[in-house]
Write an enzyme that holds these catalytic residues in place. Structure first.
Site, short mmCIF file in Angstrom:
data_model
loop_
_atom_site.label_atom_id
_atom_site.label_comp_id
_atom_site.label_asym_id
_atom_site.label_seq_id
_atom_site.Cartn_x
_atom_site.Cartn_y
_atom_site.Cartn_z
N LYS A 43 84.39 -61.82 64.31
CA LYS A 43 83.70 -62.12 63.06
C LYS A 43 84.70 -62.58 62.00
O LYS A 43 84.33 -63.10 60.96
CB LYS A 43 82.98 -60.86 62.53
CG LYS A 43 82.08 -60.22 63.57
CD LYS A 43 81.60 -58.82 63.09
CE LYS A 43 80.71 -58.21 64.15
NZ LYS A 43 80.95 -56.77 64.28
N GLY A 44 85.96 -62.33 62.28
CA GLY A 44 87.01 -62.49 61.26
C GLY A 44 87.19 -63.89 60.72
O GLY A 44 87.69 -64.08 59.61
N ASP A 102 98.11 -63.17 66.71
CA ASP A 102 99.04 -62.04 66.74
C ASP A 102 99.83 -62.12 68.05
O ASP A 102 100.79 -62.90 68.14
CB ASP A 102 98.20 -60.76 66.61
CG ASP A 102 99.01 -59.51 66.41
OD1 ASP A 102 100.01 -59.56 65.69
OD2 ASP A 102 98.65 -58.47 66.98
N PHE A 151 100.16 -55.29 58.67
CA PHE A 151 98.74 -55.24 58.99
C PHE A 151 97.97 -55.66 57.75
O PHE A 151 98.03 -55.01 56.71
CB PHE A 151 98.29 -53.85 59.47
CG PHE A 151 96.91 -53.90 60.03
CD1 PHE A 151 96.71 -54.30 61.35
CD2 PHE A 151 95.80 -53.64 59.24
CE1 PHE A 151 95.42 -54.41 61.87
CE2 PHE A 151 94.51 -53.75 59.76
CZ PHE A 151 94.33 -54.14 61.06
#
Ligand code: IMP
Ligand code: MG
Length: 178
Positions: A43-44, A102, A151
């Site tokens: 969803k990011g 990442d 993060f």
């Protein structure tokens, strides 16, 4: 308030909007008279997709893919599809829209999956890139910002499904996730 959980704002909303405008122009130039399909990973990537779309001047289509990798199977490229594409992408040019790269595992797997469905080309637009964390070698063609190994949350990125609605990229206070 949500913002009380943020240690530092890394990238402001203004910076994100300005950078997305530049990326959209790069995409317009590269694909000029063609019609790529922008495949956003849920969803990011949703706020990033919306920001890019404002300045895309091509007859693009938009589709969504929701995947999770099976633990320990990165090398086989096996993925669990929660929501698949709505249409065939055979011989189509694809731009994957992702929030952050990442380790690189997600994108490597998704790229393989899309080529397996017959895509003609698959490129990647990512809002953020944490290059120092890479485990699998993969490069995005369109990168919003390179960031250090923090993060981060906001502008679509979550921690336990929260903070996606913050309009900037922020570093979450350490005591909240350690
Ligand atoms: P990769 O497969 O290791 O490249 O993982 C990419 C996914 O991990 C992203 O799509 C995010 O969902 C998640 N992720 C990695 N770093 C962060 C972060 O700093 N904040 C929030 N989510 C992250
Ligand atoms: Mg993600």
């Amino acid at each position: 308030m949500l913002i009380d959980d943020i240690a530092e704002i890394l990238i402001t909303e203004e910076e994100i909007v300005a950078r997305c405008k530049q990326l959209s122009k790069e995409i317009n130039n590269e694909y000029h008279d063609r019609q790529p399909i922008m495949v956003a990973l849920l969803k990011g990537s949703v706020p990033f997709l919306a920001e890019l779309l404002k300045n895309i001047d091509l007859a693009v289509e938009v589709d969504f893919l929701d995947v999770s990798s099976y633990a320990g199977t990165e090398s086989t490229g096996e993925i669990n599809i929660r929501k698949d594409l709505d249409r065939s992408i055979r011989d189509k040019e694809i731009i994957i829209v992702e929030d952050i790269v990442d380790t690189g595992r997600t994108l490597t797997t998704v790229k393989k999956y899309l080529y397996g469905k017959g895509a003609k080309s698959v490129k990647v637009a990512t809002l953020l890139d944490k290059k120092s964390r890479r485990v699998v070698e993969i490069e995005a063609e369109y990168i919003g910002f390179d960031i250090p190994d923090y993060f981060v949350v906001g502008f679509g990125l979550d921690f336990n499904q929260k903070y996606r609605n913050l309009p900037f990229i922020g570093v979450l206070k350490k005591e909240l996730y350690s």
